[in-house]
Enzyme design. Structure first.
Site, short mmCIF file in Angstrom:
data_model
loop_
_atom_site.label_atom_id
_atom_site.label_comp_id
_atom_site.label_asym_id
_atom_site.label_seq_id
_atom_site.Cartn_x
_atom_site.Cartn_y
_atom_site.Cartn_z
N THR A 157 8.17 -20.16 -15.59
CA THR A 157 8.48 -19.22 -16.69
C THR A 157 7.99 -17.82 -16.32
OG1 THR A 157 8.20 -21.04 -18.23
CG2 THR A 157 8.14 -18.82 -19.17
N GLN A 191 0.82 -1.22 0.00
CA GLN A 191 0.00 0.00 0.00
C GLN A 191 0.85 1.27 0.00
OE1 GLN A 191 -3.20 0.23 -0.47
NE2 GLN A 191 -3.73 -1.93 -0.28
N SER A 234 3.17 -5.02 -5.06
CA SER A 234 2.22 -5.65 -5.98
C SER A 234 1.85 -4.67 -7.08
CB SER A 234 0.96 -6.03 -5.18
OG SER A 234 -0.05 -6.43 -6.06
N CYS A 268 -9.31 -8.63 0.39
CA CYS A 268 -9.25 -10.08 0.61
C CYS A 268 -10.22 -10.54 1.67
CB CYS A 268 -7.85 -10.50 1.02
SG CYS A 268 -6.66 -10.05 -0.21
N HIS A 316 -0.74 -4.47 -9.22
CA HIS A 316 -2.10 -3.98 -9.50
C HIS A 316 -2.54 -2.88 -8.54
CE1 HIS A 316 -4.76 -6.18 -6.54
NE2 HIS A 316 -3.67 -6.92 -6.42
C1 LIG Z 1 -1.00 -4.62 2.31
C2 LIG Z 1 -1.28 -5.68 1.31
N1 LIG Z 1 -0.45 -6.73 1.22
C3 LIG Z 1 -0.63 -7.70 0.33
C4 LIG Z 1 -1.71 -7.70 -0.54
C5 LIG Z 1 -1.90 -8.82 -1.52
O1 LIG Z 1 -1.49 -8.42 -2.80
P1 LIG Z 1 -1.98 -9.21 -4.10
O2 LIG Z 1 -3.41 -8.85 -4.33
O3 LIG Z 1 -1.08 -8.73 -5.20
O4 LIG Z 1 -1.79 -10.67 -3.84
C6 LIG Z 1 -2.62 -6.62 -0.48
C7 LIG Z 1 -3.81 -6.60 -1.34
O5 LIG Z 1 -4.88 -6.22 -0.93
C8 LIG Z 1 -2.38 -5.58 0.47
O6 LIG Z 1 -3.21 -4.54 0.57
#
Ligand SMILES: Cc1ncc(COP(=O)(O)O)c(C=O)c1O
Length: 381
Positions: free
Chosen positions: A234, A178, A196, A321, A198
């Site tokens: 890969t 974040q 990450s 999540c 995205h």
């Molecule tokens: C602080 C944090 N760590 C890890 C993740 C997980 O990342 P990813 O969606 O790329 O698996 C998120 C996603 O919400 C996140 O906000």
């Protein structure tokens, strides 16, 4: 549409999509192949690695490409635990981590590791002293999130990294998912760091794990020698090229916007403080510029989110999540704000292209929805 859920995911930059398309269609070789298309793909992979390394101010061979934040966190945490367990089985993290960190530690507990979950203050912040206090002779890993995904609270990760240099045998990991593109982080003293794509207008399914030179870890996947043996499989060359581009564009944007999002955040916090029934959870100082979390004690956050989305305004209840689970926020509970606030929180999160008028519209519709819910609640009493 007003999209204010950028902490869940962001819209890819058009340049990122163009880069993906070009590489996927014109340079589809396997970077491990010896022939020309393979060498071309390998060249692009190396370029992506060098670009990411330069942006993070680290060496190219310290960059490991993964499928995203979840994989990077699991690789760092389980990888260090498995590799160094002979030296000790004690691990330290905080009580406000993302589930991909929290549940990795919980899994390790079932394998006989001993985990200390450091408490946080009411803003959800870990203190350097508490982390240091938890360190033992047999501690091999400390993992502390940089920017909290629900509250936006910034942890003193650079200070923790500095303080932990007094314990050269343990490793320090931070989840910077974040923070990337919003809150700069100096990786000096950090051994492992997760990003990450995205969340920074790149594509889903791509991420980075920075692994400091001299840090050894067991891989999660076996079956190939890619990514310095840390991550068999890969490489996703188009996704990696696109991610390198996203990281660069996000960093440029952050520098050019020069505090615009912080201003938007402060403005929103002030307006929410004036809203009847609202309690702002995000700290006004020491938080990332793109996240605002607010509770409406007594109200169901899912109902507010539904009402907003009916009006084309999209926010979330908590971390993506876990937002489908109608449970109180574990982060807010850990911050000790009480069950009422932890069960009634919504999160708005901005991106570089969030407009002031979109935030105005959010406040207007939210105000209306909250007043209506208060009326209904009053009638039920
Ligand atoms: C602080 C944090 N760590 C890890 C993740 C997980 O990342 P990813 O969606 O790329 O698996 C998120 C996603 O919400 C996140 O906000």
């Amino acid at each position: 549409m007003v999209y204010l859920d950028n902490s869940a995911t962001t819209k890819p930059w058009p340049e990122v999509l163009d880069a993906y398309y070009k590489v996927a269609s014109d340079y589809f070789g396997n970077p491990s192949s010896l022939h020309h298309p393979g060498v071309e793909a390998e060249t692009l992979l190396s370029k992506g690695r060098a670009s990411v390394a330069q942006l993070l101010n680290v060496n190219a061979e310290e960059i490991v490409f993964t499928s995203g934040g979840t994989e990077s966190n699991n690789t760092a945490i389980k990888g260090i635990a498995m590799e160094h367990q002979e030296r000790g089985k004690h691990l330290i993290t905080s009580s406000v981590e993302h589930p991909s960190v929290m549940q990795a530690f919980q899994a390790l507990e079932s394998f006989g590791f001993d985990v200390t979950y450091v408490d946080v203050d009411q803003e959800g912040r870990v203190s350097v002293e508490d982390v240091l206090h938890a360190v033992r002779e047999d501690t091999i890993l400390v993992s502390i999130i940089h920017v909290n995904s629900e509250l936006g609270t910034i942890n003193p990760v650079e200070d923790i990294a500095q303080a932990l240099t007094a314990f050269p045998k343990l490793f320090f990991h931070t989840d910077h998912v974040q923070g990337a593109g919003h809150v700069p982080l100096n990786l000096q003293g950090v051994d492992l760091c997760t990003i990450s794509a995205h969340k920074i207008h790149g594509l889903k399914g791509t991420g980075v794990l920075f692994v400091r030179r001299g840090t050894s870890l067991s891989p999660l996947f076996h079956g190939g020698s890619q990514e310095q043996q840390y991550r068999a499989g890969t490489e996703n060359v188009p996704g990696i090229t696109a991610m390198a581009k996203a990281l660069r564009l996000s960093e440029n944007e952050r520098q050019q916007q020069n505090g615009r999002l912080e201003h938007l955040k402060q403005n929103l916090i002030h307006r929410l403080q004036d809203l009847e029934g609202a309690v702002v959870n995000t700290p006004q100082r020491g938080s990332a510029p793109h996240i605002v979390n607010v509770s409406f004690p007594g109200m169901k956050p899912e109902v507010l989110v539904q009402e907003l989305t009916r009006n084309h305004i999209h926010v979330s209840t908590k971390s993506a999540c876990s937002s489908k689970l109608q449970e109180p926020s574990a982060v807010l509970l850990a911050a000790g704000v009480g069950m009422e606030r932890a069960s009634s929180a919504i999160r708005a999160s901005f991106s570089h292209d969030t407009k002031e008028r979109e935030v105005d519209e959010f406040v207007r519709i939210l105000q209306k929805a909250v007043s209506e819910m208060m009326l209904v609640m009053g009638e039920k009493k």
